[in-house]
Enzyme design. Structure first.
Site, PDB file in Angstrom:
ATOM      1  N   HIS A 116      70.098  23.291  26.184  1.00 48.28           N
ATOM      2  CA  HIS A 116      70.505  22.015  24.924  1.00 48.28           C
ATOM      3  C   HIS A 116      71.257  21.856  24.016  1.00 48.28           C
ATOM      4  CE1 HIS A 116      67.399  19.965  22.155  1.00 48.28           C
ATOM      5  NE2 HIS A 116      67.897  20.806  21.192  1.00 48.28           N
ATOM      6  N   CYS A 136      68.310  15.719  25.126  1.00 46.83           N
ATOM      7  CA  CYS A 136      68.655  16.158  24.620  1.00 46.83           C
ATOM      8  C   CYS A 136      69.997  15.842  23.932  1.00 46.83           C
ATOM      9  CB  CYS A 136      68.312  17.884  24.137  1.00 46.83           C
ATOM     10  SG  CYS A 136      69.705  18.404  25.521  1.00 46.83           S
ATOM     11  N   ASP A 149      68.968  19.365  14.399  1.00 40.00           N
ATOM     12  CA  ASP A 149      68.814  19.516  15.461  1.00 40.00           C
ATOM     13  C   ASP A 149      67.977  17.984  15.790  1.00 40.00           C
ATOM     14  OD1 ASP A 149      68.331  19.041  18.406  1.00 40.00           O
ATOM     15  OD2 ASP A 149      67.220  21.160  18.189  1.00 40.00           O
TER      16      ASP A 149
END
Length: 665
Positions: A465, A423, A481
């Site tokens: 994350h 991520c 995202d």
């Protein structure tokens, strides 16, 4: 040495077990050299008791003491502070155990053990830490009991059940004191050194940080919602905003001052006043209320869903909508939150802040910068540019916990060569791409998702994350995202849907979720720990006042004190009555009782029945002393023997009459 001063073998065995149990919880925190020293001291103590080695002389004890102090100072740089003081306590109790040779020395070591047991709670306050502390107490009490028992080593097991019973009997008193004694705050709220902050999200992000965090596992926090738990894709637990990039590492802006007011708006429940800039964000629906129990991070920031409101006087919100706590989170921290998952931020970005959120280091990632500027000219809007970037990474990129190492131009190598990452790679490259295209953007770190266990949500370090926020005209900061474009199941179902065995830390039970039995045990442990935290560790002054109001209808120090004293006295009285009942004199059978009365009539005349003396022998002595009563004495003796040994009930009746009538006068 006098026998009264000798240490019984079973006492030494229990004390040895107790010391080992007391030291074990601190084993991983102690310096390696001290752990080795403790093992050597224990070995010396055992050999000394066996008679193989001798006690250390004064010179050896002086060298050991000074050497330990110097070693601790060199290890920590100071003898003040939590870690060095606990380490000093560990070495002190072992050195004292080494030199003990009298019972009073054992008492000192046992009481040092009691104190050392309490230091476990400085580092862990779980239900299992409490149960383990009870075990340590029982072992120490067993050693104390054995100190006054002259028994062989083979009989040492008798002391532990007695010690366990004593510890269990103390629990009701402990509960009364816990519920009614005035709450003065947690004794365990000791700020730990910053070096101990080994879990959780840090104040910077470099390639590989989050994948390491996910592999290590461990609990981050738990959340319980007043209503239904939101969908997994909406569970973005916002933590820290990272705006500064040096070419490899992201970090927060180091604000010296903030134009137009304070950087942090601290909560003041007395006035409920809020800074004007907080009105920039406007909720548009989907509110949720929940409570979070955050594990110790030794960092100031808190985690919450978007557009959060807290009402805790120790907290404040920064200009980038990061919630922080004064003094950091040095112990588990419980706080309530109101969030709005949908909101708008209708405010123009100030020029100076826009410049900060466009910052890029010179001479880094040239291909990414050139491509971003080209795409910005080709697309008609920021939304179209974002969509093009997401479509690009959707087609070619791979989501993995083990990406290849990146060199100097991290984003160029990631976007145009390796195209494999976690991520932080996707969020970082996206923000840099947007900034190069002239769009203000920043990285946000936190957690995404969580595991539902019964009625609460548990968020793990594996759920760590990173995502991005982009400034879009007339909309403000908007969450984007990039990971959701590459691995949508990560956002919809959690990291375990992508990597079922993502945690590889053998000390974390999350590493064994693929084993159904261990996974169910892990969940049950989490349930126990969660309830322990809610109902025991978070029992504060407000909870106590509420309990007293339920009992008395109003809060009164007199009522609380009287109830506490009465409750403790009642428990002690019940325990005393129980032991008295167990040790009370048992009534004699009817025949023995009557013959005992008969014997007592001779006591004042100089004829007293000896212990273990038979009835006939006593009758012979009594008859020789009082020959005028010989016939009556022999008759009563015959009736006693017939009644007791032949079970002649008629003889017992006659015995009772004869004894009552008998007199030496």
């Amino acid at each position: 040495m006098a026998k009264v001063e000798q240490i019984p073998r079973n006492c030494f065995a229990w004390l040895l077990l107790a010391l080992i149990a007391v030291i074990i919880p601190h084993g991983l925190r102690l310096p390696v050299w001290e752990s080795i020293a403790l093992v050597l001291v224990l070995t010396w103590r055992v050999q000394l008791y066996r008679g193989v080695w001798t006690y250390p002389n004064r010179l050896v004890k002086t060298v050991l003491t000074i050497g330990s102090a110097v070693g601790l100072f060199l290890q920590y740089g100071t003898l003040y502070g939590l870690d060095p003081m606990v380490a000093l306590l560990m070495i002190s109790i072992m050195l004292k155990a080494l030199e003990m040779n009298k019972k009073r020395d054992v008492i000192v070591v046992i009481f040092l053990g009691f104190f050392t047991t309490s230091t476990q709670f400085l580092f862990s306050q779980t239900v299992f830490a409490f149960l383990y502390a009870l075990l340590c107490l029982a072992l120490l009490v067993a050693a104390q009991i054995s100190l006054y028992q002259e028994r062989q080593l083979s009989e040492m097991a008798e002391a532990f059940p007695m010690a366990g019973k004593i510890v269990l009997q103390s629990i009701p008193v402990m509960l009364i004191l816990f519920l009614l004694f005035p709450r003065v705050g947690s004794l365990w709220a000791v700020p730990l050194p910053q070096s101990d902050a080994t879990t959780g999200i840090s104040d910077s992000m470099s390639p590989g940080d989050f994948s390491k965090l996910s592999k290590n596992g461990g609990k981050a926090f738990t959340a319980s919602f007043d209503g239904d738990i939101p969908a997994h894709r909406d569970l973005y637990w916002r933590g820290l905003v990272l705006s500064h990039f040096d070419g490899r590492t992201w970090s927060p802006n180091r604000w010296g001052s903030y134009p137009g007011g304070e950087l942090v708006d601290w909560v003041d429940s007395a006035t409920s006043k809020k800074a004007d800039w907080r009105s920039w964000a406007v909720p548009v629906g989907n509110p949720v209320d929940y409570e979070i129990i955050l594990e110790p991070t030794h960092q100031p920031w808190l985690f919450s869903l978007p557009l959060a409101e807290l009402n805790h006087d120790e907290t404040g919100i920064t200009r980038n909508y990061t919630w922080i706590k004064k003094g950091g989170v040095s112990q588990r921290f419980r706080y309530r939150v109101e969030s709005d998952l949908s909101y708008e931020m209708a405010r123009n970005l100030p020029p100076w802040l826009r410049q900060l959120e466009l910052q890029l280091p010179d001479d880094f990632n040239p291909r990414t910068v050139a491509t971003a500027r080209q795409w910005a000219q080709e697309e008609s809007s920021t939304e179209a540019l974002i969509s093009r970037f997401l479509n690009f990474i959707t087609r070619e990129f791979t989501y993995t916990l083990e990406p290849p190492l990146l060199g100097e131009h991290t984003v160029d190598e990631f976007l145009w060569q390796s195209q494999r990452g976690f991520c932080e790679h996707f969020a970082s490259s996206f923000v840099i791409f947007m900034r190069a295209a002239g769009v203000p953007a920043r990285v946000v770190t936190g957690y995404q998702g969580g595991e539902k266990i019964e009625d609460f949500l548990q968020v793990s370090q594996a759920d760590a994350h990173a995502w991005a926020e982009v400034w879009i005209r007339d909309r403000g900061w908007v969450r984007v995202d990039p990971t959701s474009a590459v691995a949508p199941s990560r956002i919809e179902s959690g990291i375990r849907s992508v990597f079922p065995r993502s945690v590889n830390n053998p000390l974390s039970m999350e590493a064994y979720t693929h084993i159904s039995l261990l996974n169910e045990l892990r969940k049950q442990i989490d349930i126990w720990d969660y309830n322990w935290q809610r109902w025991v560790l978070n029992y504060n002054k407000d909870n106590q006042v509420g309990l007293l109001e339920k009992i008395f209808g109003r809060v009164s120090a007199w009522h609380a004190g009287a109830t506490m004293v009465f409750g403790v006295a009642l428990i002690i009285g019940l325990i005393t009555a129980y032991y008295w009942w167990q040790t009370r004199p048992r009534p004699l059978p009817p025949g023995l009782a009557e013959f005992s009365k008969f014997c007592k009539k001779f006591k004042n005349s100089g004829v007293e029945r000896h212990t273990g003396e038979g009835s006939r022998d006593f009758a012979k002595r009594a008859s020789s002393k009082f020959p005028q009563h010989k016939d009556a004495i022999e008759e009563i003796t015959r009736l006693f023997e017939r009644g007791v040994y032949a079970e002649d009930f008629e003889a017992l009746k006659e015995l009772k009459v004869k004894v009552k009538r008998f007199s030496l006068k």
